[in-house]
Motif scaffolding. Structure first.
Motif, PDB file in Angstrom:
ATOM      1  N   VAL A 187       0.859  -1.180   0.000  1.00  0.00           N
ATOM      2  CA  VAL A 187       0.000   0.000   0.000  1.00  0.00           C
ATOM      3  C   VAL A 187       0.892   1.225   0.000  1.00  0.00           C
ATOM      4  CG1 VAL A 187      -1.809   1.270   1.222  1.00  0.00           C
ATOM      5  CG2 VAL A 187      -1.803  -1.243   1.241  1.00  0.00           C
ATOM      6  N   GLY A 188       0.560   2.221  -0.814  1.00  0.00           N
ATOM      7  CA  GLY A 188       1.364   3.428  -0.872  1.00  0.00           C
ATOM      8  C   GLY A 188       0.700   4.496  -1.710  1.00  0.00           C
ATOM      9  N   PHE A 189       1.452   5.552  -1.974  1.00  0.00           N
ATOM     10  CA  PHE A 189       0.955   6.642  -2.807  1.00  0.00           C
ATOM     11  C   PHE A 189       2.064   7.071  -3.767  1.00  0.00           C
ATOM     12  CE2 PHE A 189       2.436   8.110   1.275  1.00  0.00           C
ATOM     13  CZ  PHE A 189       3.240   9.201   1.021  1.00  0.00           C
ATOM     14  N   ARG A 190       1.636   7.706  -4.855  1.00  0.00           N
ATOM     15  CA  ARG A 190       2.525   8.011  -5.974  1.00  0.00           C
ATOM     16  C   ARG A 190       3.062   9.438  -5.860  1.00  0.00           C
ATOM     17  NH1 ARG A 190       1.231   9.473 -11.586  1.00  0.00           N
ATOM     18  NH2 ARG A 190       2.768   8.570 -13.031  1.00  0.00           N
ATOM     19  N   LEU A 191       4.371   9.588  -6.152  1.00  0.00           N
ATOM     20  CA  LEU A 191       5.031  10.879  -6.093  1.00  0.00           C
ATOM     21  C   LEU A 191       5.796  11.104  -7.386  1.00  0.00           C
ATOM     22  CD1 LEU A 191       6.478  10.510  -2.483  1.00  0.00           C
ATOM     23  CD2 LEU A 191       4.672  12.111  -3.140  1.00  0.00           C
ATOM     24  N   TYR A 201       6.561   5.056  -6.274  1.00  0.00           N
ATOM     25  CA  TYR A 201       5.530   4.815  -5.270  1.00  0.00           C
ATOM     26  C   TYR A 201       6.198   4.687  -3.898  1.00  0.00           C
ATOM     27  CZ  TYR A 201       2.041   3.982  -8.888  1.00  0.00           C
ATOM     28  OH  TYR A 201       1.193   4.123  -9.950  1.00  0.00           O
ATOM     29  N   LYS A 202       5.702   5.465  -2.964  1.00  0.00           N
ATOM     30  CA  LYS A 202       6.132   5.331  -1.574  1.00  0.00           C
ATOM     31  C   LYS A 202       5.255   4.262  -0.945  1.00  0.00           C
ATOM     32  CE  LYS A 202       8.390   6.460   2.151  1.00  0.00           C
ATOM     33  NZ  LYS A 202       9.821   6.127   2.287  1.00  0.00           N
ATOM     34  N   GLY A 207      -0.257  -1.944   5.660  1.00  0.00           N
ATOM     35  CA  GLY A 207      -1.216  -0.900   5.327  1.00  0.00           C
ATOM     36  C   GLY A 207      -1.335   0.140   6.412  1.00  0.00           C
ATOM     37  N   MET A 208      -1.170  -0.258   7.671  1.00  0.00           N
ATOM     38  CA  MET A 208      -1.246   0.691   8.769  1.00  0.00           C
ATOM     39  C   MET A 208      -0.136   1.742   8.646  1.00  0.00           C
ATOM     40  SD  MET A 208      -0.753   0.002  12.836  1.00  0.00           S
ATOM     41  CE  MET A 208       0.971  -0.361  12.542  1.00  0.00           C
ATOM     42  N   ASP A 209       1.116   1.293   8.356  1.00  0.00           N
ATOM     43  CA  ASP A 209       2.217   2.238   8.197  1.00  0.00           C
ATOM     44  C   ASP A 209       1.988   3.158   7.009  1.00  0.00           C
ATOM     45  OD1 ASP A 209       3.477   1.077  10.366  1.00  0.00           O
ATOM     46  OD2 ASP A 209       4.632  -0.320   9.135  1.00  0.00           O
ATOM     47  N   ALA A 210       1.424   2.615   5.934  1.00  0.00           N
ATOM     48  CA  ALA A 210       1.169   3.441   4.754  1.00  0.00           C
ATOM     49  C   ALA A 210       0.138   4.525   5.051  1.00  0.00           C
ATOM     50  CB  ALA A 210       0.705   2.558   3.596  1.00  0.00           C
ATOM     51  N   ILE A 211      -0.927   4.175   5.778  1.00  0.00           N
ATOM     52  CA  ILE A 211      -1.969   5.161   6.103  1.00  0.00           C
ATOM     53  C   ILE A 211      -1.406   6.249   7.013  1.00  0.00           C
ATOM     54  CG2 ILE A 211      -4.169   5.460   7.310  1.00  0.00           C
ATOM     55  CD1 ILE A 211      -4.947   2.669   6.324  1.00  0.00           C
ATOM     56  N   LEU A 212      -0.619   5.861   8.011  1.00  0.00           N
ATOM     57  CA  LEU A 212      -0.041   6.855   8.911  1.00  0.00           C
ATOM     58  C   LEU A 212       0.909   7.796   8.175  1.00  0.00           C
ATOM     59  CD1 LEU A 212       0.714   4.698  12.101  1.00  0.00           C
ATOM     60  CD2 LEU A 212      -1.170   6.297  11.738  1.00  0.00           C
ATOM     61  N   GLU A 213       1.749   7.256   7.280  1.00  0.00           N
ATOM     62  CA  GLU A 213       2.670   8.107   6.533  1.00  0.00           C
ATOM     63  C   GLU A 213       1.915   9.002   5.565  1.00  0.00           C
ATOM     64  OE1 GLU A 213       6.105   9.920   5.601  1.00  0.00           O
ATOM     65  OE2 GLU A 213       5.820   8.401   7.171  1.00  0.00           O
TER      66      GLU A 213
END
Length: 628
Positions: A187-191, A201-202, A207-213
């Motif tokens: 799970v991540g987001f694109r930069l 993708y970061k 998934g918990m770490d991805a949501i917090l970041e």
């Protein structure tokens, strides 16, 4: 006869400056008179060539071994190794600085609308990823908001200027199969960069770490709208709202014993004994009764729940006048638990200069610190990273102080700052930035070893009267069944502290001593023998110069004699004699005279000497010199 004896005696007298006639004489004199062992065998056994060759080889081998050992010593000395020594000290000392935070950051009224929108985006993302509706259990929108006064001077702020970006949505990204053949996803987001290229993708496996970041990334963009310096003195929480009881060494704490500050992630924080100059905090005895005892409110008001999923209190033990970096060195205190923390102090003293890279106070460091407290490695690393961030990305990271003239990043003004930041941070984490080279460790620092013990607190039988006592004294009111208070006691286990000091492994004195030992081992001599060696070298140099000068003069004399020779000229002294008159004798008597020599030169410019008779008759007249 008497003249010859007098001449020999005069020759035997020692002159002011004398020298050897040949290298052989000089070498024999040295071997017979030096204090170096074995050299006399080179001349006393000159009649036996085998012994002379053996002792010559033995002395050369000894010289070789000696200077090989010297080379090893100097190579080790120029490597500047150090040795660690540990010593124990026992004396009264100052209690360390203690920082506590309630893990409940403010929801400032200035950005509250954007935070509400961010909570909604987080709820939608969690529902998209996991199909969970968290609106009722996770987010509480009716919490008290903190209003910052005196914003009339901030003319560039307007709520309409900032908008949350939808370009950084959380995505589930499929990854390659693992060894077991099962597929898994991240799970991540694109930069992307400013032109929309070089995207990555970061991602996180959790998934918990991805949501917090992801939440923190948007949160930093929102908080960049806040003024750099926030005056919260008018509306800050009183320490009684967080600390129900505070005692040190059996005495209640005073209002001057703590300072308050707000951390954007860890919330409202208090530092006890921050300066370390008040004698009230001097530790005179070890043990729990003589430490710092705190009863803390540990409930989570859920102002901004996704910044931290931990309920409790963050605690850090550090040196005085030091910025507490809670994300690196802090530890958590659980609610409903009594925690006892024993500390043991260690002091580390490092050698600087050639023996290691360290700094005394940070003045010789090329990085300009952005923190107003004393130098630490973390403060230097954060400052170095922030300077690089401003230079490379055009803006600063929100969690670190800003250099003069810079501004914090937000993706409305700097669309690609996230792409730039995460790449720089990965380089820093992998030691590819030069920050670790520019930031040395302090030459002297105190380290605190921590050992903790926990117990359930308050107990079932005592919780009712403890809550009543807190309600009566501090206005404590608990409306939930969860544990919302905690007790922590911090104390010195022993007043003894261990000092770790660096010393040179091979100092100048030890180097000279080792060299002397090697010299004595191979030649059995002293430092005066070294002076004799230097004297021999100087004598050899002077004698060589004299021989060269004598040879040069002789060649010059022969050259002049050849150029000034006159052929066919003969000088005859055959008729030259000395007459010694005796009393009573006339000129006609015959006398014995020294031999007469005739010097003649032929056509080839060769000189010829002719010895004539020693006895001649004295003529009546004394003729002169005859030229033929």
């Amino acid at each position: 006869m008497e003249q010859e004896v007098a001449r020999e005696e005069e020759e035997k007298k020692e002159g002011l400056i004398e020298f050897y006639d040949s290298f052989k004489d000089m070498f024999e004199f040295f071997c017979k008179n030096t204090t170096i062992h074995g050299t006399i065998r080179l001349v006393c056994s000159d009649s036996n060539k085998m012994k002379t060759a053996f002792w010559t080889l033995l002395l050369l081998a000894s010289f070789g071994m000696l200077y090989w050992q010297f080379a090893l010593m100097f190579s080790q000395y120029w490597a500047y190794p150090v040795v660690l020594t540990m010593s124990m000290h026992s004396e009264p000392k100052m209690f360390p600085a203690i920082t506590i935070c309630n893990l409940d950051p403010y929801r400032f009224e200035l950005v509250s609308e954007h935070l509400v929108r961010l909570d909604q985006m987080a709820e939608e993302s969690i529902a998209f990823l996991y199909g969970i509706n968290t609106s009722a259990s996770l987010f509480h929108m009716n919490e008290k908001k903190i209003q910052v006064k005196d914003l009339s001077s901030i003319g560039n702020f307007s709520r309409s200027n900032f908008k949350l970006s939808q370009n950084f949505s959380l995505l589930r990204i499929s990854d390659h199969s693992n060894r077991s053949g099962k597929k898994y996803s991240k799970v991540g987001f694109r930069l992307c960069n400013a032109t929309g290229g070089n995207c990555f993708y970061k991602t996180y496996s959790s998934g918990m770490d991805a949501i917090l970041e992801w939440y923190r990334f948007h949160y930093m963009n929102i908080m960049s709208q806040m003024p750099v310096i926030i005056n919260i003195s008018d509306h800050e929480e009183q320490i009684e709202d967080m600390v129900y009881s505070c005692q040190y060494d059996g005495e209640p704490c005073r209002p001057s014993d703590y300072v308050h500050f707000h951390h954007p992630v860890f919330g409202s924080c208090y530092t006890f004994n921050s300066k370390g100059t008040d004698s009230f905090w001097t530790a005179t005895k070890p043990g729990i009764p003589y430490g710092l005892s705190l009863i803390l409110r540990a409930e989570q008001k859920d102002h901004i729940p996704l910044l931290s999923t931990v309920a409790g209190v963050k605690v850090m033990i550090h040196n005085h006048n030091q910025t507490p970096f809670l994300e690196h060195e802090g530890f958590d205190i659980r609610p409903g638990i009594a925690t006892t923390i024993g500390i043991q102090q260690d002091e580390v003293n490092r050698l600087g200069g050639n023996y290691g890279k360290c700094t005394t106070n940070g003045n010789d460091v090329n990085v300009k610190l952005l923190y107003n407290n004393s130098y630490t490695l973390q403060a230097c690393l954060h400052s170095c990273f922030q300077h690089i961030m401003v230079r490379k990305c055009g803006c600063g990271y929100y969690y670190y102080p800003l250099p003069p003239g810079a501004e914090y990043c937000n993706y409305n003004k700097h669309s690609a700052w996230g792409h730039c930041f995460y790449q720089l941070y990965n380089r820093l984490r992998n030691h590819h930035l030069n920050c670790f080279d520019q930031c040395p460790k302090p030459c002297r620092e105190s380290l605190y070893k921590v050992s903790a013990g926990t117990a359930k607190w308050p107990s079932v039988k005592s919780q009712d009267w403890i809550r009543q006592a807190l309600r009566h004294q501090n206005g404590y009111n608990s409306t939930s069944n969860r544990k919302d208070i905690a007790k922590v006691t911090i104390f010195y286990q022993q007043l003894n502290y261990k000092s770790v000091n660096e010393f040179p492994l091979l100092s100048e004195n030890l180097l000279l001593s080792s060299m002397g030992s090697q010299w004595s081992l191979w030649f059995g001599s002293s430092v005066l023998s070294v002076v004799e060696m230097f004297e021999l070298l100087i004598d050899m140099l002077v004698l060589s110069l004299l021989f060269c000068y004598q040879r040069f003069r002789s060649k010059k004399t022969i050259k002049v004699a050849h150029t000034s020779a006159i052929p066919s000229v003969s000088l005859t002294l055959e008729n030259y004699r000395a007459v010694q008159e005796e009393p009573g004798k006339g000129y006609g008597s015959a006398q014995t005279h020294p031999p007469v020599v005739t010097i003649a030169m032929d056509n080839n410019s060769n000189l010829h000497l002719h010895l004539l008779s020693r006895k001649v008759e004295m003529p009546d007249l004394c003729p002169g010199v005859v030229l033929k």
